[in-house]
Scaffold this active site. Structure first.
Site, PDB file in Angstrom:
ATOM      1  N   HIS A   1       3.312  16.309 -11.924  1.00 33.11           N
ATOM      2  CA  HIS A   1       3.457  17.635 -12.815  1.00 33.11           C
ATOM      3  C   HIS A   1       2.380  18.625 -12.654  1.00 33.11           C
ATOM      4  O   HIS A   1       2.691  19.637 -12.242  1.00 33.11           O
ATOM      5  CB  HIS A   1       3.610  17.230 -14.309  1.00 33.11           C
ATOM      6  CG  HIS A   1       3.512  18.227 -15.132  1.00 33.11           C
ATOM      7  ND1 HIS A   1       4.811  19.033 -15.968  1.00 33.11           N
ATOM      8  CD2 HIS A   1       2.400  19.058 -15.548  1.00 33.11           C
ATOM      9  CE1 HIS A   1       4.264  19.852 -16.674  1.00 33.11           C
ATOM     10  NE2 HIS A   1       3.086  19.860 -16.645  1.00 33.11           N
ATOM     11  N   GLU A   2       1.119  17.852 -12.618  1.00 35.91           N
ATOM     12  CA  GLU A   2       0.056  19.110 -12.483  1.00 35.91           C
ATOM     13  C   GLU A   2      -0.083  19.847 -11.058  1.00 35.91           C
ATOM     14  O   GLU A   2      -0.449  20.910 -10.811  1.00 35.91           O
ATOM     15  CB  GLU A   2      -1.343  18.370 -12.832  1.00 35.91           C
ATOM     16  CG  GLU A   2      -1.512  17.638 -14.143  1.00 35.91           C
ATOM     17  CD  GLU A   2      -1.135  18.794 -15.215  1.00 35.91           C
ATOM     18  OE1 GLU A   2      -1.373  20.062 -14.961  1.00 35.91           O
ATOM     19  OE2 GLU A   2      -0.916  18.470 -16.351  1.00 35.91           O
TER      20      GLU A   2
END
Length: 298
Positions: free
Chosen positions: A136-137
């Site tokens: 996600h990051e």
């Protein structure tokens, strides 16, 4: 420029104009020009120093090749592997010593990106869930959200300080006492609205692309559920001292701010999980509870 880039440019331009407007109310045309110079300087500073600035705020420590802790080494290696899958340069990898499970990404572009996870996240999540969070990051890095989010945090903090400055000097400005009080109340609220407009849509997009990078949407869904539950019960002192950076985290780190309302910097976690379940085509509930696998530090 893409539609997403144009929208971001307009939001940041509007925030800068608002900053100038406060300057005008405090000091007339000269105050507006001074505010413009300050805003331009802050944007340049944030562009060049965004990663190090935010990492220092949260006491992050970089994981180097000489790291001796096996779990930290594995975490760093997993990030590098995910970056390869996302066709990204390897980011710098950091750990933050705090019990609240959370993570964020920062940096002015993919070549100068950094990702950070808390020790609480590494302790409470299993390896697949940590990978889901870091994917996600990395999606934020791939989408070039990191610079926008850091510059927004810088301007939001500056608007709050300028509003307090107006209240401190009371009626000794063009706004007058009533205007100064109104600025002190509404200027930070306006800055929060801009942060929300930028952050909430980007979280859904990062969830989608992060799930694609890893290939397992339910790993991220499970991680989000565990982080949300623990974050509401665990204080993050650095985030509380720097609330303008809250929108950078995967889950709002400010204790007790879990409502999906107008001023929330994050979409509702249940809605995010539901979208990830749709991606996975899964009807089964997300694994949780004391029987769920623990992290390498758990």
């Amino acid at each position: 420029m893409t539609a997403n880039g144009l929208r971001t440019f307009m939001l940041l331009a509007g925030m800068t104009a608002f900053f100038m407007g406060i300057g005008y109310l405090l000091g007339g045309p000269a105050g507006a020009m001074l505010a413009l110079v300050v805003a331009a300087g802050m944007n340049l500073f944030a562009w060049w120093n965004s990663a190090d600035m935010v990492l220092r705020m949260h006491g992050a420590r970089e994981i180097t090749p000489s790291e001796t802790h096996p779990a930290l080494r594995q975490y760093a290696l997993d990030v590098q592997h995910l970056a390869q899958r996302a066709d990204l340069p390897p980011p710098r990898v950091f750990v933050i010593e705090t019990d609240q499970p959370n993570a964020f990404a920062t940096g002015r572009d993919p070549s100068h990106a950094a990702v950070a996870a808390t020790t609480g996240l590494l302790a409470r999540l299993n390896r697949e869930e940590v990978q889901g969070v870091m994917a996600h990051e990395l999606a934020h890095v791939k989408n070039r959200d990191t610079l926008t989010m850091t510059v927004t945090a810088t301007l939001a903090g500056a608007i709050g300080m300028l509003a307090n400055f107006a209240l401190f000097f009371g009626g000794n400005n063009r706004a007058g006492l009533i205007g100064s009080i109104a600025l002190a109340i509404f200027a930070p609220m306006a800055a929060m609205l801009v942060q929300s407009a930028i952050s909430r849509a980007r979280e859904y997009e990062a969830d989608r692309i992060g799930a694609q990078i890893m290939g397992k949407p339910m790993a991220l869904a499970s991680a989000l559920e565990k982080i949300e539950r623990s974050a509401r019960q665990t204080l993050n002192p650095a985030a509380e001292r720097n609330p303008a950076t809250a929108h950078m985290f995967i889950i709002n780190p400010l204790n007790g701010r879990n409502m999906d309302n107008l001023f929330s910097t994050h979409p509702d976690t249940a809605n995010r999980i539901a979208k990830l379940r749709e991606m996975a085509g899964a009807a089964a509930p997300v694994q949780s509870g004391p029987w769920a696998p623990r992290g390498p530090w758990g």
